[in-house]
Design a protein around this motif. Structure first.
Motif, PDB file in Angstrom:
ATOM      1  N   THR A  15      -8.303 -23.860 -10.299  1.00 36.42           N
ATOM      2  CA  THR A  15      -7.068 -24.532  -9.884  1.00 36.42           C
ATOM      3  C   THR A  15      -6.467 -23.949  -8.607  1.00 36.42           C
ATOM      4  O   THR A  15      -5.437 -24.421  -8.144  1.00 36.42           O
ATOM      5  N   ALA A  16      -7.093 -22.952  -8.036  1.00 34.82           N
ATOM      6  CA  ALA A  16      -6.548 -22.292  -6.847  1.00 34.82           C
ATOM      7  C   ALA A  16      -6.770 -23.142  -5.593  1.00 34.82           C
ATOM      8  O   ALA A  16      -7.789 -23.826  -5.461  1.00 34.82           O
ATOM      9  N   SER A  17      -5.828 -23.048  -4.690  1.00 37.60           N
ATOM     10  CA  SER A  17      -5.963 -23.715  -3.392  1.00 37.60           C
ATOM     11  C   SER A  17      -7.022 -22.970  -2.575  1.00 37.60           C
ATOM     12  O   SER A  17      -7.350 -21.808  -2.864  1.00 37.60           O
ATOM     13  N   PRO A  18      -7.544 -23.601  -1.524  1.00 41.32           N
ATOM     14  CA  PRO A  18      -8.505 -22.894  -0.670  1.00 41.32           C
ATOM     15  C   PRO A  18      -7.938 -21.584  -0.108  1.00 41.32           C
ATOM     16  O   PRO A  18      -8.647 -20.578  -0.044  1.00 41.32           O
ATOM     17  N   ALA A  19      -6.674 -21.581   0.269  1.00 35.78           N
ATOM     18  CA  ALA A  19      -6.066 -20.355   0.796  1.00 35.78           C
ATOM     19  C   ALA A  19      -6.000 -19.278  -0.285  1.00 35.78           C
ATOM     20  O   ALA A  19      -6.270 -18.102  -0.016  1.00 35.78           O
ATOM     21  N   LYS A  20      -5.653 -19.654  -1.499  1.00 36.39           N
ATOM     22  CA  LYS A  20      -5.585 -18.700  -2.609  1.00 36.39           C
ATOM     23  C   LYS A  20      -6.981 -18.163  -2.930  1.00 36.39           C
ATOM     24  O   LYS A  20      -7.150 -16.968  -3.193  1.00 36.39           O
ATOM     25  N   LEU A  21      -7.988 -19.021  -2.912  1.00 38.60           N
ATOM     26  CA  LEU A  21      -9.362 -18.571  -3.151  1.00 38.60           C
ATOM     27  C   LEU A  21      -9.798 -17.548  -2.105  1.00 38.60           C
ATOM     28  O   LEU A  21     -10.425 -16.546  -2.435  1.00 38.60           O
ATOM     29  N   LEU A  22      -9.444 -17.801  -0.861  1.00 39.21           N
ATOM     30  CA  LEU A  22      -9.789 -16.870   0.208  1.00 39.21           C
ATOM     31  C   LEU A  22      -9.117 -15.524  -0.025  1.00 39.21           C
ATOM     32  O   LEU A  22      -9.747 -14.466   0.112  1.00 39.21           O
ATOM     33  N   MET A  23      -7.838 -15.551  -0.412  1.00 43.01           N
ATOM     34  CA  MET A  23      -7.130 -14.305  -0.709  1.00 43.01           C
ATOM     35  C   MET A  23      -7.790 -13.573  -1.880  1.00 43.01           C
ATOM     36  O   MET A  23      -7.927 -12.347  -1.857  1.00 43.01           O
ATOM     37  N   MET A  24      -8.200 -14.314  -2.901  1.00 40.54           N
ATOM     38  CA  MET A  24      -8.856 -13.704  -4.060  1.00 40.54           C
ATOM     39  C   MET A  24     -10.173 -13.042  -3.649  1.00 40.54           C
ATOM     40  O   MET A  24     -10.496 -11.941  -4.109  1.00 40.54           O
ATOM     41  N   LEU A  25     -10.941 -13.715  -2.792  1.00 39.86           N
ATOM     42  CA  LEU A  25     -12.209 -13.144  -2.325  1.00 39.86           C
ATOM     43  C   LEU A  25     -11.979 -11.858  -1.537  1.00 39.86           C
ATOM     44  O   LEU A  25     -12.669 -10.856  -1.751  1.00 39.86           O
ATOM     45  N   TYR A  26     -11.028 -11.893  -0.630  1.00 39.34           N
ATOM     46  CA  TYR A  26     -10.741 -10.699   0.159  1.00 39.34           C
ATOM     47  C   TYR A  26     -10.226  -9.560  -0.709  1.00 39.34           C
ATOM     48  O   TYR A  26     -10.607  -8.398  -0.514  1.00 39.34           O
ATOM     49  N   ASP A  27      -9.353  -9.873  -1.669  1.00 40.10           N
ATOM     50  CA  ASP A  27      -8.856  -8.829  -2.576  1.00 40.10           C
ATOM     51  C   ASP A  27     -10.002  -8.190  -3.344  1.00 40.10           C
ATOM     52  O   ASP A  27     -10.081  -6.969  -3.481  1.00 40.10           O
ATOM     53  N   LYS A 105     -12.293  -0.592   6.194  1.00 39.52           N
ATOM     54  CA  LYS A 105     -11.284  -0.523   7.253  1.00 39.52           C
ATOM     55  C   LYS A 105     -11.295  -1.772   8.135  1.00 39.52           C
ATOM     56  O   LYS A 105     -10.274  -2.121   8.738  1.00 39.52           O
ATOM     57  N   LEU A 106     -12.419  -2.451   8.211  1.00 42.61           N
ATOM     58  CA  LEU A 106     -12.487  -3.724   8.929  1.00 42.61           C
ATOM     59  C   LEU A 106     -11.908  -4.862   8.105  1.00 42.61           C
ATOM     60  O   LEU A 106     -11.286  -5.778   8.642  1.00 42.61           O
ATOM     61  N   VAL A 107     -12.131  -4.813   6.797  1.00 44.15           N
ATOM     62  CA  VAL A 107     -11.742  -5.914   5.912  1.00 44.15           C
ATOM     63  C   VAL A 107     -10.242  -5.917   5.604  1.00 44.15           C
ATOM     64  O   VAL A 107      -9.630  -6.985   5.526  1.00 44.15           O
ATOM     65  N   GLU A 108      -9.653  -4.757   5.438  1.00 48.16           N
ATOM     66  CA  GLU A 108      -8.245  -4.710   5.019  1.00 48.16           C
ATOM     67  C   GLU A 108      -7.298  -5.449   5.973  1.00 48.16           C
ATOM     68  O   GLU A 108      -6.461  -6.233   5.510  1.00 48.16           O
ATOM     69  N   PRO A 109      -7.408  -5.271   7.295  1.00 51.03           N
ATOM     70  CA  PRO A 109      -6.525  -6.044   8.180  1.00 51.03           C
ATOM     71  C   PRO A 109      -6.797  -7.548   8.119  1.00 51.03           C
ATOM     72  O   PRO A 109      -5.869  -8.353   8.229  1.00 51.03           O
ATOM     73  N   LEU A 110      -8.055  -7.916   7.924  1.00 56.64           N
ATOM     74  CA  LEU A 110      -8.374  -9.339   7.775  1.00 56.64           C
ATOM     75  C   LEU A 110      -7.724  -9.905   6.516  1.00 56.64           C
ATOM     76  O   LEU A 110      -7.142 -10.989   6.541  1.00 56.64           O
ATOM     77  N   ARG A 111      -7.856  -9.163   5.428  1.00 55.75           N
ATOM     78  CA  ARG A 111      -7.229  -9.599   4.172  1.00 55.75           C
ATOM     79  C   ARG A 111      -5.727  -9.783   4.365  1.00 55.75           C
ATOM     80  O   ARG A 111      -5.153 -10.795   3.956  1.00 55.75           O
ATOM     81  N   ALA A 113      -4.054 -10.340   7.135  1.00 56.51           N
ATOM     82  CA  ALA A 113      -3.770 -11.464   8.035  1.00 56.51           C
ATOM     83  C   ALA A 113      -3.929 -12.798   7.311  1.00 56.51           C
ATOM     84  O   ALA A 113      -3.089 -13.700   7.462  1.00 56.51           O
ATOM     85  N   TRP A 114      -4.993 -12.944   6.528  1.00 58.44           N
ATOM     86  CA  TRP A 114      -5.191 -14.187   5.786  1.00 58.44           C
ATOM     87  C   TRP A 114      -4.090 -14.383   4.748  1.00 58.44           C
ATOM     88  O   TRP A 114      -3.602 -15.485   4.548  1.00 58.44           O
ATOM     89  N   GLU A 116      -1.001 -13.237   4.943  1.00 58.55           N
ATOM     90  CA  GLU A 116       0.213 -13.616   5.668  1.00 58.55           C
ATOM     91  C   GLU A 116       0.170 -15.086   6.080  1.00 58.55           C
ATOM     92  O   GLU A 116       1.162 -15.805   5.948  1.00 58.55           O
ATOM     93  N   ALA A 117      -0.976 -15.532   6.548  1.00 57.88           N
ATOM     94  CA  ALA A 117      -1.110 -16.942   6.955  1.00 57.88           C
ATOM     95  C   ALA A 117      -0.980 -17.877   5.761  1.00 57.88           C
ATOM     96  O   ALA A 117      -0.344 -18.921   5.845  1.00 57.88           O
ATOM     97  N   ALA A 118      -1.579 -17.493   4.642  1.00 55.03           N
ATOM     98  CA  ALA A 118      -1.546 -18.357   3.459  1.00 55.03           C
ATOM     99  C   ALA A 118      -0.151 -18.454   2.854  1.00 55.03           C
ATOM    100  O   ALA A 118       0.214 -19.494   2.302  1.00 55.03           O
ATOM    101  N   LEU A 119       0.618 -17.391   2.970  1.00 54.32           N
ATOM    102  CA  LEU A 119       1.945 -17.373   2.356  1.00 54.32           C
ATOM    103  C   LEU A 119       3.052 -17.835   3.303  1.00 54.32           C
ATOM    104  O   LEU A 119       4.200 -17.975   2.886  1.00 54.32           O
ATOM    105  N   ALA A 120       2.692 -18.049   4.576  1.00 55.16           N
ATOM    106  CA  ALA A 120       3.692 -18.494   5.548  1.00 55.16           C
ATOM    107  C   ALA A 120       4.138 -19.915   5.229  1.00 55.16           C
ATOM    108  O   ALA A 120       3.343 -20.750   4.774  1.00 55.16           O
ATOM    109  N   PRO A 121       5.425 -20.194   5.454  1.00 49.54           N
ATOM    110  CA  PRO A 121       5.898 -21.566   5.224  1.00 49.54           C
ATOM    111  C   PRO A 121       5.200 -22.546   6.173  1.00 49.54           C
ATOM    112  O   PRO A 121       4.932 -22.214   7.323  1.00 49.54           O
ATOM    113  N   ALA A 122       4.882 -23.705   5.651  1.00 53.20           N
ATOM    114  CA  ALA A 122       4.140 -24.709   6.443  1.00 53.20           C
ATOM    115  C   ALA A 122       4.994 -25.375   7.478  1.00 53.20           C
ATOM    116  O   ALA A 122       6.128 -25.444   7.506  1.00 53.20           O
TER     117      ALA A 122
END
Length: 122
Positions: A15-27, A105-111, A113-114, A116-122
């Protein structure tokens, strides 16, 4: 109890949105990298192999799902995913915790950033 947890997790994914799925993968990727690094430093080769292998699967999924024509930064991100995959394979073979830490150390800033983008108001 395990079946209920598995079902809840599967329902969350379905039931997750694409943005939520991306956040879950990065986490999960960051978690796998932290646990893989710790396992290597602790001499637990089997656990390290499992965590780093799972991290590799996530990086491959992120790479495969990346739409290269969606935005200007996509080719660079694809190159970064390829680099990380090579590093993780090498880290696993050589049992090199520092290489795993470098990927984290490469992944954490990407996570971040994604997220922040996913949670930003549209």
């Amino acid at each position: 109890m395990s079946n209920l947890r598995d079902r809840y997790l599967q329902d969350s994914i379905n039931t997750a949105s694409p943005a939520k799925l991306l956040m879950m993968l990065y986490d999960r990727l960051v978690l796998d990298l932290m646990q893989g690094e710790e396992a290597l430093r602790g001499g637990d080769r089997e656990s390290a192999n499992n965590r780093i292998g799972h991290a590799q699967e996530i990086v491959m999924e992120l790479h495969a799902s990346l739409k290269l024509d969606a935005w200007d930064g996509a080719p660079g991100l694809a190159n970064l995913y390829s680099f990380m995959l090579t590093e993780l394979i090498g880290a696993n073979v050589k049992q090199d915790a520092d290489r795993v830490a470098g990927c984290r150390k490469l992944v954490e800033p990407l996570r971040d950033a994604w997220r922040e983008a996913a949670l930003a108001p549209a």
